[in-house]
Design a protein around this motif. Structure first.
Motif, mmCIF file in Angstrom:
data_model
loop_
_atom_site.group_PDB
_atom_site.id
_atom_site.type_symbol
_atom_site.label_atom_id
_atom_site.label_comp_id
_atom_site.label_asym_id
_atom_site.label_seq_id
_atom_site.Cartn_x
_atom_site.Cartn_y
_atom_site.Cartn_z
ATOM 1 N N ALA A 83 -64.397 -1.151 20.768
ATOM 2 C CA ALA A 83 -64.911 -0.157 21.721
ATOM 3 C C ALA A 83 -64.946 1.251 21.130
ATOM 4 O O ALA A 83 -65.940 1.983 21.280
ATOM 5 N N GLU A 84 -63.888 1.648 20.453
ATOM 6 C CA GLU A 84 -63.837 3.003 19.899
ATOM 7 C C GLU A 84 -64.912 3.198 18.833
ATOM 8 O O GLU A 84 -65.623 4.213 18.827
ATOM 9 N N ALA A 85 -65.052 2.220 17.941
ATOM 10 C CA ALA A 85 -66.082 2.317 16.904
ATOM 11 C C ALA A 85 -67.477 2.281 17.519
ATOM 12 O O ALA A 85 -68.377 3.011 17.076
ATOM 13 N N ASP A 86 -67.673 1.456 18.547
ATOM 14 C CA ASP A 86 -68.987 1.377 19.197
ATOM 15 C C ASP A 86 -69.371 2.730 19.787
ATOM 16 O O ASP A 86 -70.519 3.180 19.653
ATOM 17 N N ALA A 87 -68.425 3.379 20.457
ATOM 18 C CA ALA A 87 -68.712 4.689 21.040
ATOM 19 C C ALA A 87 -69.033 5.712 19.955
ATOM 20 O O ALA A 87 -69.881 6.592 20.139
ATOM 21 N N ALA A 88 -68.389 5.581 18.813
ATOM 22 C CA ALA A 88 -68.608 6.529 17.726
ATOM 23 C C ALA A 88 -69.992 6.384 17.102
ATOM 24 O O ALA A 88 -70.621 7.383 16.739
ATOM 25 N N VAL A 89 -70.484 5.149 16.978
ATOM 26 C CA VAL A 89 -71.749 4.929 16.256
ATOM 27 C C VAL A 89 -72.960 4.860 17.179
ATOM 28 O O VAL A 89 -74.093 4.862 16.707
ATOM 29 N N ALA A 90 -72.749 4.804 18.484
ATOM 30 C CA ALA A 90 -73.866 4.682 19.418
ATOM 31 C C ALA A 90 -74.682 5.970 19.461
ATOM 32 O O ALA A 90 -74.159 7.082 19.328
ATOM 33 N N ALA A 91 -75.979 5.815 19.673
ATOM 34 C CA ALA A 91 -76.877 6.951 19.852
ATOM 35 C C ALA A 91 -76.779 7.461 21.290
ATOM 36 O O ALA A 91 -76.231 6.787 22.179
#
Length: 337
Positions: A233-241
């Motif tokens: 979740a944390e990485a997804d939030a970081a890389v999401a546009a």
């Protein structure tokens, strides 16, 4: 006819091979002579009782498959005897799945298999491909349907690109025009994800996923198809546009997840749970239609050369097929009925 049945939940030893009379299709139903049955994680989970199970006296497992229509019920106009079809959710809210020689299903769940498409491909669709379709169509700004060009200019991140859902997500996203990044856990799985069509692969066991995605897509990724939201979740939030979507369809890695507040609201992220069994008929029908169009374009091949190794079992060894899926066999487990 031969059928695999169980009458109480448990490990694979509860499955037995029996002889049963074939059922006749009722109004709005068809009967299909099953050639190939596909096995998914939800099939063994339903059998052991970790997912919802209706109180049927006897159950034939497996949701997905492919075969030939051999009887048509009253009111069915778009299918006829002899049609080749792929099946989805055959056992959903019903006691009889595809681990048998003949299965009766609602006509809407038997979809014509385009000419030249192998039964193994048809039996590999269902749960994985329809889940992938849903995950790719929940973005706030669409698209709601997939077709060539629908994801043109978008970047898609597929977590677990060597899994069955990940494989289908890569194929559908590429067919729709997206650039695809897949995360994997080994060089062998990277090879499979690239064979499926991934433009980039990242080994999350040895590489910094956030940094690597940032280099590939500096403006962020538009769609994330997530198998392990608890871990990622944390990485997804970081890389999401900005306005990106994170669609998660499994609980691999834990029962809960924590999403960082500031990046998720600052980017207007949409976080969408996806469970095929409860998305409803409209979503099923849209997925079935788009997947069939992709089949017609040759976009969904299976086999190791296409990124999805096939492991085969005969009907009598359905218990071993269930065990293979439970033990994490890479690719797709199929039963030759």
């Amino acid at each position: 006819m031969k059928a695999i049945v169980y009458s109480s939940p448990g490990d694979s030893s509860v499955l037995s091979l029996v002889d049963r009379d074939p059922a006749e299709p009722g109004r709005g139903e068809v009967r299909v002579r099953v050639e190939v049955s596909g096995v998914n994680p939800t099939d063994w989970k339903a059998r052991v009782g970790t997912t919802r199970r209706d109180d049927f006296a006897e159950i034939v497992p497996n949701q997905d498959g492919a075969g030939v229509v051999d009887a048509v019920g009253e009111g069915v106009t778009d299918l006829r005897v002899g049609d080749r079809v792929w099946l989805y959710l055959a056992q959903h809210e019903r006691p009889t799945g595809t681990a048998q020689e003949q299965v009766v299903v609602p006509a809407a769940r038997a979809v014509k298999l385009p000419e030249g498409v192998d039964m193994a491909v048809g039996a590999s669709l269902g749960v994985p491909a329809m889940t992938a379709h849903r995950a790719l169509t929940v973005h706030a700004h669409g698209p709601a349907r997939l077709h060539p060009g629908a994801l043109e200019g978008r970047t898609v991140l597929v977590a677990g690109g060597a899994g069955a859902v990940g494989h289908a997500a890569i194929q559908l996203a590429r067919w729709a025009g997206a650039t695809v990044i897949a995360t994997v856990s080994s060089p062998a799985k990277a090879t499979l994800a690239r064979a499926a069509g991934a433009d980039h692969t990242i080994d999350y066991t040895s590489e910094d996923v956030t940094a690597q995605v940032g280099e590939i897509a500096p403006d962020g990724v538009d769609h994330i198809v997530e198998v392990s939201i608890a871990a990622n979740a944390e990485a997804d939030a970081a890389v999401a546009a900005n306005h990106g979507s994170i669609a998660y369809y499994a609980d691999d890695g834990g029962d809960t997840f924590a999403l960082p507040i500031r990046p998720s609201f600052a980017k207007n992220l949409r976080v969408q749970g996806v469970l095929l069994y409860t998305v409803g008929a409209d979503a099923w029908e849209a997925a079935a239609a788009d997947i069939t169009a992709a089949l017609e374009d040759g976009a969904l091949p299976v086999g190791e050369e296409a990124g999805l190794p096939l492991t085969w079992f005969p009907l009598a060894e359905t218990a071993a097929a269930h065990d293979a899926v439970e033990q994490g066999t890479v690719g797709k487990v199929l039963i030759r009925v």
